[in-house]
Motif scaffolding. Structure first.
Motif, short mmCIF file in Angstrom:
data_model
loop_
_atom_site.label_atom_id
_atom_site.label_comp_id
_atom_site.label_asym_id
_atom_site.label_seq_id
_atom_site.Cartn_x
_atom_site.Cartn_y
_atom_site.Cartn_z
N HIS A 31 0.80 -1.23 0.00
CA HIS A 31 0.00 0.00 0.00
C HIS A 31 0.83 1.27 0.00
O HIS A 31 0.28 2.36 0.21
CB HIS A 31 -0.94 0.00 1.21
N SER A 32 2.14 1.14 -0.23
CA SER A 32 3.02 2.30 -0.20
C SER A 32 2.78 3.07 1.11
O SER A 32 2.71 2.46 2.17
CB SER A 32 2.75 3.19 -1.43
N SER A 33 2.62 4.39 1.02
CA SER A 33 2.37 5.18 2.23
C SER A 33 0.94 5.72 2.23
O SER A 33 0.66 6.79 2.77
CB SER A 33 3.36 6.35 2.30
N ILE A 34 0.01 4.97 1.60
CA ILE A 34 -1.34 5.46 1.37
C ILE A 34 -2.05 5.88 2.65
O ILE A 34 -2.83 6.84 2.66
CB ILE A 34 -2.20 4.40 0.61
N ASP A 35 -1.77 5.19 3.75
CA ASP A 35 -2.45 5.54 5.01
C ASP A 35 -2.14 6.97 5.42
O ASP A 35 -3.03 7.74 5.80
CB ASP A 35 -2.05 4.56 6.11
N THR A 36 -0.88 7.35 5.31
CA THR A 36 -0.48 8.72 5.64
C THR A 36 -0.86 9.68 4.52
O THR A 36 -1.21 10.84 4.79
CB THR A 36 1.04 8.79 5.90
N ASP A 37 -0.81 9.21 3.28
CA ASP A 37 -1.23 10.05 2.16
C ASP A 37 -2.65 10.55 2.35
O ASP A 37 -2.97 11.72 2.11
CB ASP A 37 -1.15 9.28 0.84
N ILE A 38 -3.53 9.64 2.77
CA ILE A 38 -4.94 10.00 2.99
C ILE A 38 -5.06 11.04 4.11
O ILE A 38 -5.80 12.02 3.99
CB ILE A 38 -5.76 8.74 3.34
N LYS A 39 -4.29 10.82 5.18
CA LYS A 39 -4.34 11.77 6.29
C LYS A 39 -3.84 13.15 5.86
O LYS A 39 -4.40 14.18 6.25
CB LYS A 39 -3.50 11.24 7.46
N TYR A 40 -2.80 13.16 5.04
CA TYR A 40 -2.28 14.44 4.58
C TYR A 40 -3.26 15.13 3.64
O TYR A 40 -3.46 16.35 3.70
CB TYR A 40 -0.93 14.27 3.89
N ASN A 41 -3.90 14.33 2.80
CA ASN A 41 -4.87 14.90 1.87
C ASN A 41 -6.02 15.58 2.61
O ASN A 41 -6.56 16.60 2.13
CB ASN A 41 -5.43 13.80 0.97
N GLU A 42 -6.36 15.04 3.76
CA GLU A 42 -7.43 15.64 4.56
C GLU A 42 -7.06 17.07 4.99
O GLU A 42 -7.94 17.90 5.21
CB GLU A 42 -7.71 14.79 5.80
N THR A 43 -5.77 17.35 5.09
CA THR A 43 -5.33 18.67 5.56
C THR A 43 -5.27 19.71 4.44
O THR A 43 -5.11 20.90 4.71
CB THR A 43 -3.95 18.59 6.23
N ILE A 44 -5.37 19.25 3.18
CA ILE A 44 -5.20 20.21 2.07
C ILE A 44 -6.38 20.25 1.10
O ILE A 44 -6.42 21.11 0.22
CB ILE A 44 -3.92 19.90 1.27
N GLY A 46 12.58 -7.99 3.42
CA GLY A 46 11.29 -8.61 3.70
C GLY A 46 10.14 -7.70 3.34
O GLY A 46 10.13 -7.05 2.28
N TRP A 47 9.18 -7.61 4.24
CA TRP A 47 7.89 -6.98 3.96
C TRP A 47 7.43 -6.18 5.17
O TRP A 47 7.60 -6.62 6.31
CB TRP A 47 6.88 -8.08 3.67
N ALA A 48 6.85 -5.01 4.92
CA ALA A 48 6.22 -4.22 5.98
C ALA A 48 5.11 -3.40 5.36
O ALA A 48 5.34 -2.65 4.41
CB ALA A 48 7.24 -3.31 6.66
N ASP A 49 3.90 -3.53 5.90
CA ASP A 49 2.75 -2.87 5.29
C ASP A 49 1.77 -2.43 6.38
O ASP A 49 1.64 -3.09 7.41
CB ASP A 49 2.06 -3.85 4.34
N TYR A 50 1.12 -1.31 6.10
CA TYR A 50 0.08 -0.81 7.02
C TYR A 50 -0.94 0.01 6.24
O TYR A 50 -0.59 0.87 5.46
CB TYR A 50 0.69 0.09 8.11
N VAL A 51 -2.21 -0.28 6.49
CA VAL A 51 -3.30 0.57 5.99
C VAL A 51 -4.54 0.32 6.84
O VAL A 51 -4.95 -0.82 7.03
CB VAL A 51 -3.58 0.31 4.49
N ASP A 52 -5.07 1.37 7.41
CA ASP A 52 -6.35 1.31 8.12
C ASP A 52 -6.41 0.17 9.14
O ASP A 52 -7.32 -0.67 9.11
CB ASP A 52 -7.49 1.18 7.11
#
Length: 209
Positions: free
Chosen positions: A90-103, A170-176
Motif C-alpha cells: 500500500h506504499s504510504s497510502i495511510d499517511t497520504d490519505i491523512k495528509y490529503n485531509e489537511t489540504i 522482507g515486507w512491511a505494510d500498514y493501511v487502516d
C-alpha cells in the motif's frame, strides 16, 4: 558463498514471532498503537523519535529493532555495506490519505509538515537507517503481495557482488489498522552458527506463514 538468515521477525495482528517462536501477544486485544507501544516497552527500546513516526514506520521499525537485538556485530560493519530492501503493498497510502485531509478544503487549509514527511514508503527505511547509521543500498518496492523470489534474487545479488555484507529485507505494510511485517536479517557468512537458515525463496515462504 551461501547467504544466511541469522534472525527474523514476523509481526501479525496481536502477535510477534521471533525465529519462529511466539515472543509476544496482545492479550488485551488493544488497537495497533497500543500494541506497538507494548512491543516497544517489552523489548526495552529507547528511541523517543519512534513516537513521532507514522504507523507504517512504526511496524517496520519495531521489527527491525527486534532482529538487530543481540546482533551488535552488524553495527560494527562498514555502514555502507549494510542495506535495507523492503516490499509493501500500500506504499504510504495511510499517511497520504491523512495528509490529503489537511489540504483538500481550501477554506480549512492546514498542511502539516510532520505528516507530509511520511508520504513516501522509503521513509520507513530511512528511519531504520538513521537509527542504526546504515548507509548501504536501500529501496522499498511496491508489490501486490510479498514476493520472496524477487527479494532473494535482488538481495543475493547485492551480497554476492560484495556491494553489501548484510541486509535487512522482507515486507512491511500498514493501511487502516491492517498491518504486517516479515523482516529477515541476511548475512554473507555463517559465522560458525549452527542455527542459521539458508536464504532461499522456499525457506522464506515457510517462515512467513
Amino acid at each position: 558463498m551461501k547467504n544466511f538468515i541469522s534472525k527474523y521477525c514476523i509481526i501479525k495482528p496481536n502477535e510477534v514471532f521471533v525465529n519462529g517462536k511466539l515472543e509476544f501477544s496482545n492479550i488485551e486485544q488493544n488497537g495497533f498503537g497500543a500494541f506497538m507501544k507494548s512491543i516497544y516497552k517489552h523489548n526495552e527500546i529507547k528511541y523517543p523519535k519512534y513516537f513521532k513516526m507514522d504507523n507504517l514506520c512504526k511496524v517496520a521499525f519495531i521489527a527491525s529493532e527486534i532482529i538487530l537485538k543481540g546482533n551488535d556485530h552488524i553495527k560494527k560493519l562498514d555502514p555502507t555495506k549494510v542495506g535495507i530492501i523492503i516490499q509493501n503493498s500500500h506504499s504510504s497510502i495511510d499517511t497520504d490519505i491523512k495528509y490529503n485531509e489537511t489540504i483538500k478544503d481550501k477554506s480549512n487549509y492546514f498542511p502539516s509538515p510532520a505528516v507530509f514527511v511520511y508520504t513516501l514508503p522509503n521513509v520507513m527505511i530511512g528511519e531504520i537507517c538513521i537509527r542504526n547509521k546504515f548507509q548501504g543500498e536501500n529501496t522499498c518496492f511496491i508489490a501486490k503481495e510479498f514476493n520472496p523470489e524477487f527479494v532473494c534474487d535482488y538481495v543475493s545479488n547485492l551480497l554476492d557482488s560484495n556491494k553489501l555484507d548484510a541486509c535487512i529485507t522482507g515486507w512491511a505494510d500498514y493501511v487502516d489498522e491492517e498491518y504486517s511485517a516479515k523482516l529477515f536479517l541476511v548475512e554473507k557468512n555463517e559465522e560458525n552458527k549452527k542455527d542459521n537458515i539458508s536464504f532461499k525463496p522456499e525457506i522464506i515462504n515457510q517462515l512467513s506463514r
